[in-house]
Design a protein around this motif. Structure first.
Motif, PDB file in Angstrom:
ATOM      1  N   CYS A 198       0.742  -1.242   0.003  1.00  0.00           N
ATOM      2  CA  CYS A 198      -0.029   0.050   0.044  1.00  0.00           C
ATOM      3  C   CYS A 198       0.975   1.125  -0.069  1.00  0.00           C
ATOM      4  CB  CYS A 198      -0.986   0.080   1.476  1.00  0.00           C
ATOM      5  SG  CYS A 198      -1.886   1.647   1.213  1.00  0.00           S
ATOM      6  N   CYS A 217      -7.170   2.461   2.979  1.00  0.00           N
ATOM      7  CA  CYS A 217      -6.872   3.754   2.537  1.00  0.00           C
ATOM      8  C   CYS A 217      -8.081   4.096   1.618  1.00  0.00           C
ATOM      9  CB  CYS A 217      -5.451   3.665   1.984  1.00  0.00           C
ATOM     10  SG  CYS A 217      -4.003   3.539   3.533  1.00  0.00           S
ATOM     11  N   CYS A 262      -4.519   0.081  -0.246  1.00  0.00           N
ATOM     12  CA  CYS A 262      -5.122  -1.129   0.684  1.00  0.00           C
ATOM     13  C   CYS A 262      -6.852  -0.672   0.735  1.00  0.00           C
ATOM     14  CB  CYS A 262      -4.643  -1.160   2.068  1.00  0.00           C
ATOM     15  SG  CYS A 262      -4.857   0.032   3.103  1.00  0.00           S
ATOM     16  N   CYS A 278      -0.266   3.590   3.478  1.00  0.00           N
ATOM     17  CA  CYS A 278       0.132   3.269   4.879  1.00  0.00           C
ATOM     18  C   CYS A 278       1.217   2.215   4.920  1.00  0.00           C
ATOM     19  CB  CYS A 278      -1.268   2.603   5.502  1.00  0.00           C
ATOM     20  SG  CYS A 278      -1.741   1.140   4.924  1.00  0.00           S
TER      21      CYS A 278
HETATM   22 ZN   LIG Z   1      -3.036   1.578   3.158  1.00  0.00          ZN
END
Ligand SMILES: [Zn+2]
Ligand SMILES: [Zn+2]
Length: 146
Positions: free
Chosen positions: A95, A137, A134, A98
């Motif tokens: 991701c 997010c 992800c 994050c």
């Molecule tokens: Zn993420």
């Protein structure tokens, strides 16, 4: 990565001391699929064993890598090296927001280089990283527009 008991035996064979801190590092790594950084591992050990030194943690990680029991995942974000207790060939989803990394176990059968592309290199490992966002997010991003 092999079981904690086998790791302890491997360390003993190398003449390395088995301390409670080292045992805890082995146990943490064996249960952790999050691809933690050295600093994250240090903080987790520290919360249970306040007398552990950063050097002990970093040295133990280095020794596990040298024994082939821990893999380093290349720098995908800003956090530096991440550690992976799964040492057999596998791939990753990353991701970009994050920096979560999860494992992808699929085989890519035509992941081969021609001799020209390999430029004389002996290939020892192949790793594919899929970059994206992800679900958490993506939900955050969607929230910005409502
Ligand atoms: Zn993420
Ligand atoms: Zn992995």
């Amino acid at each position: 990565m092999q079981s904690v008991e086998i790791l302890i035996e491997l360390f003993r064979q190398q003449g390395l001391k088995i301390t409670p801190q080292r045992r805890m590092i082995f146990e943490l790594l064996a249960q952790d699929a999050s691809h933690p950084t050295a600093e994250e591992i240090y903080q987790r050990v520290l919360s249970a064993m306040p007398d552990v030194s950063r050097t002990t943690v970093y040295n133990t990680l280095r020794e596990l890598v040298a024994l082939g029991e821990l893999a380093e995942v290349e720098d995908l974000g800003r956090e530096g090296i991440r550690y992976d207790a799964r040492t057999h060939d596998h791939h990753h989803l990353f991701c970009m927001k994050c920096h979560t990394i999860i494992d992808v176990s699929r085989e890519f059968h035509d992941l081969e280089l021609s001799p020209e592309e390999a430029s004389g290199y002996q290939i020892v490992k192949r790793q594919v990283t899929f970059y994206g966002y992800c679900p958490d997010c993506r939900a955050d991003q969607a929230g910005q527009y409502h």
